[in-house]
Scaffold this motif. Structure first.
Motif, short mmCIF file in Angstrom:
data_model
loop_
_atom_site.label_atom_id
_atom_site.label_comp_id
_atom_site.label_asym_id
_atom_site.label_seq_id
_atom_site.Cartn_x
_atom_site.Cartn_y
_atom_site.Cartn_z
N VAL A 1 58.00 26.68 20.45
CA VAL A 1 57.41 27.91 19.93
C VAL A 1 58.37 28.55 18.93
O VAL A 1 57.98 28.97 17.83
N ARG A 2 59.63 28.63 19.32
CA ARG A 2 60.63 29.21 18.41
C ARG A 2 60.70 28.43 17.10
O ARG A 2 60.81 29.01 16.02
N LEU A 3 60.64 27.11 17.20
CA LEU A 3 60.72 26.28 16.01
C LEU A 3 59.50 26.50 15.11
O LEU A 3 59.64 26.61 13.88
N LEU A 4 58.33 26.59 15.71
CA LEU A 4 57.12 26.82 14.92
C LEU A 4 57.15 28.21 14.27
O LEU A 4 56.73 28.38 13.12
N LYS A 5 57.66 29.20 14.99
CA LYS A 5 57.77 30.54 14.41
C LYS A 5 58.68 30.52 13.18
O LYS A 5 58.36 31.12 12.15
N GLY B 1 56.40 31.67 4.75
CA GLY B 1 55.85 32.97 4.38
C GLY B 1 54.54 33.36 4.99
O GLY B 1 53.83 34.23 4.46
N ILE B 2 54.17 32.77 6.15
CA ILE B 2 52.87 33.10 6.75
C ILE B 2 53.01 33.47 8.22
O ILE B 2 52.06 33.32 8.99
N TYR B 3 54.17 33.98 8.61
CA TYR B 3 54.34 34.43 9.99
C TYR B 3 54.08 35.93 10.06
O TYR B 3 54.65 36.70 9.28
N GLY B 4 53.23 36.34 10.97
CA GLY B 4 52.91 37.74 11.15
C GLY B 4 51.45 38.02 10.87
O GLY B 4 50.90 37.55 9.86
N ALA B 5 50.81 38.79 11.77
CA ALA B 5 49.39 39.08 11.62
C ALA B 5 49.13 40.38 10.87
O ALA B 5 47.98 40.79 10.72
N GLU B 6 50.19 41.03 10.38
CA GLU B 6 50.01 42.27 9.65
C GLU B 6 49.24 42.01 8.36
O GLU B 6 49.19 40.90 7.85
N PHE C 1 50.05 34.10 10.91
CA PHE C 1 49.99 33.70 12.31
C PHE C 1 50.83 34.65 13.15
O PHE C 1 52.04 34.79 12.94
N SER C 2 50.22 35.28 14.11
CA SER C 2 50.94 36.18 15.01
C SER C 2 51.82 35.38 15.96
O SER C 2 51.64 34.16 16.12
N ALA D 1 43.30 37.19 11.97
CA ALA D 1 44.12 37.73 10.87
C ALA D 1 44.50 36.67 9.84
O ALA D 1 44.94 36.99 8.74
N VAL D 2 44.35 35.39 10.19
CA VAL D 2 44.80 34.31 9.31
C VAL D 2 43.85 34.16 8.13
O VAL D 2 42.68 33.83 8.30
N SER D 3 44.36 34.40 6.93
CA SER D 3 43.54 34.27 5.73
C SER D 3 43.38 32.80 5.35
O SER D 3 44.09 31.93 5.85
N LEU D 4 42.44 32.56 4.45
CA LEU D 4 42.23 31.20 3.96
C LEU D 4 43.50 30.67 3.29
O LEU D 4 43.88 29.51 3.49
#
Length: 419
Positions: free
Chosen positions: A157-161, A168-173, A179-180, A239-242
């Protein structure tokens, strides 16, 4: 040892915190949990207080300073706002630094040494029960993931985060539309490992990827669907955009084809020179970041459409901010000045609309109308030749600065992680 194994061996070192750091985060978590438990009890609130989120499951990244503590209310008559009011009053009396934050309801962000501890009220619900607030699912999320994530999977999980963060796509904000942390953990729990997750992601197709831990008929319309295992009516990947999903697909394919540590080391790519850029800079408003990002993404999209209507070719655009002093709309353009005249195509000569087209331009300051092929054309003057004039017409005058050819951010950098 294969190239992939060598890269993973080094990457795992990057996401493994030092024992002292792990001990410190446990110490701060337990200290604040005990404090909040005491204050809640003194306030006569019937609730359970516990640590949830990545700090509780050990899925946080080294250097992370975020801890989540939940006040789980047993009494449905108690409002989250009342809990926040009691806590902030006592925090102030104790001389603690805190900030009021807002999601679906207010919560408190407490500053403890170098850590930011979010204290979030929520209601106690049972599996399958409809949540009253979005935060109510968190204890159920925790229990589900604790059962699914053993020690090797926690490390993955840590590695994927870190992988998602680097690309540049970590975080659901709204800022990231990615990706949250919870979604990241669900993917490892579902696929089994970091490599298996990337292998699966390399085969994903937008709007045709549906992931569920149990059989469900729930329907969602989104690029990526991951049914929340504790709430089948929620898409955990909403939250994940195209763009973010597609970025992950590309990164997964490229990494598996050519493994590299560049996917785990955030660096700014080399600047691409000789690109004309326009930056519209606004002072940062005194509002929560999600509201600001949402508003300026909408404004930026509208301005993008307007610039294209004016005849400017936009190669790429985005929103950037330090979330303190400025927020800016950035456009990479083919040219910041256009020729004074433009060829305007009309209908075919046999179309009934041709008469209206000719009558519109007869007597106007145009070249034509004239026939070329089967269509009627005119050469007419542009409304706006300079891009600044076009922007000012859309946004009005004042409240922002227009800067041309001064921008040097990530939108004009070669991507550093693609190898």
């Amino acid at each position: 040892m294969s190239s992939l194994e060598e890269v993973l061996l080094e990457a795992y070192k990057l996401v493994t915190p030092a024992p002292a750091e792990e001990a410190k985060i446990r110490e701060v978590s337990q200290h604040v949990k005990s404090l909040v438990s005491r204050l809640v009890e003194e306030g006569g609130i019937d609730a359970e207080v516990d640590v949830y989120g990545s700090s509780a499951r050990g899925t946080w990244l080294p250097g992370q300073r975020d801890i989540d503590i939940f006040v789980v209310l047993r009494d449905r008559s108690v409002k989250p706002e009342a809990v926040v009011q009691i806590l902030t009053k006592r925090f102030t009396e104790l001389g603690l630094r805190w900030t009021l934050r807002y999601a679906q309801h207010p919560y408190v962000s407490l500053q403890v040494e170098s850590y930011e501890v979010d204290v979030v009220p929520c209601y106690k619900i049972q599996p399958g029960e409809r949540p009253i607030t979005a935060a109510d699912r968190s204890p159920l999320h925790h229990r589900f993931l604790v059962e699914k994530l053993d020690k090797p999977r926690v490390l993955d999980v840590r590695l994927l985060k870190l992988f998602l963060k680097t690309i540049g796509i970590y975080g659901a904000e709204i800022r990231s539309e990615g990706f949250s942390g919870y979604l990241t953990e669900l993917l490892i729990a579902y696929y089994g490992s970091f490599v298996e997750t990337l292998e699966a992601a390399s085969r994903w197709r937008p709007y045709r990827t549906y992931i569920a831990f149990t059989d469900t008929n729930t329907k969602f319309k989104a690029p990526l669907v991951v049914v929340d295992p504790v709430d089948p009516n929620r898409n955990a990947a909403a939250a994940v955009s195209l763009t973010s999903m597609s970025t992950f697909i590309l990164a997964a394919r490229r990494f598996l084809k050519k493994p590299s540590l560049s996917y785990f080391r955030a660096t700014r790519g080399e600047l691409v020179s000789q690109l004309e850029t326009v930056e519209v800079v606004f002072p940062y408003p005194d509002e929560p970041p999600d509201i600001v990002w949402g508003r300026y993404k909408r404004l930026g999209r509208g301005l993008y459409k307007w610039l294209r209507e004016c005849g400017f070719r936009i190669l790429r655009w985005g929103v950037e901010s330090d979330e303190v002093t400025y927020v800016s709309l950035v456009y990479i353009v083919e040219n910041v000045r256009l020729t004074p005249y433009v060829l305007h195509r009309g209908p075919p000569v046999y179309d009934e609309a041709v008469d209206a087209f000719i009558e519109k331009y007869v007597g106007e300051e145009v070249v034509g109308p004239f026939v070329q092929g089967s269509r009627v054309y005119v050469i007419k003057k542009r409304r706006y030749v300079d891009i600044s004039e076009c922007i000012s017409k859309k946004l009005g005058v004042g409240g922002y600065d227009i800067r041309i050819n001064t921008y040097s951010g990530d939108l004009v950098r070669k991507n550093p992680w693609i190898t």
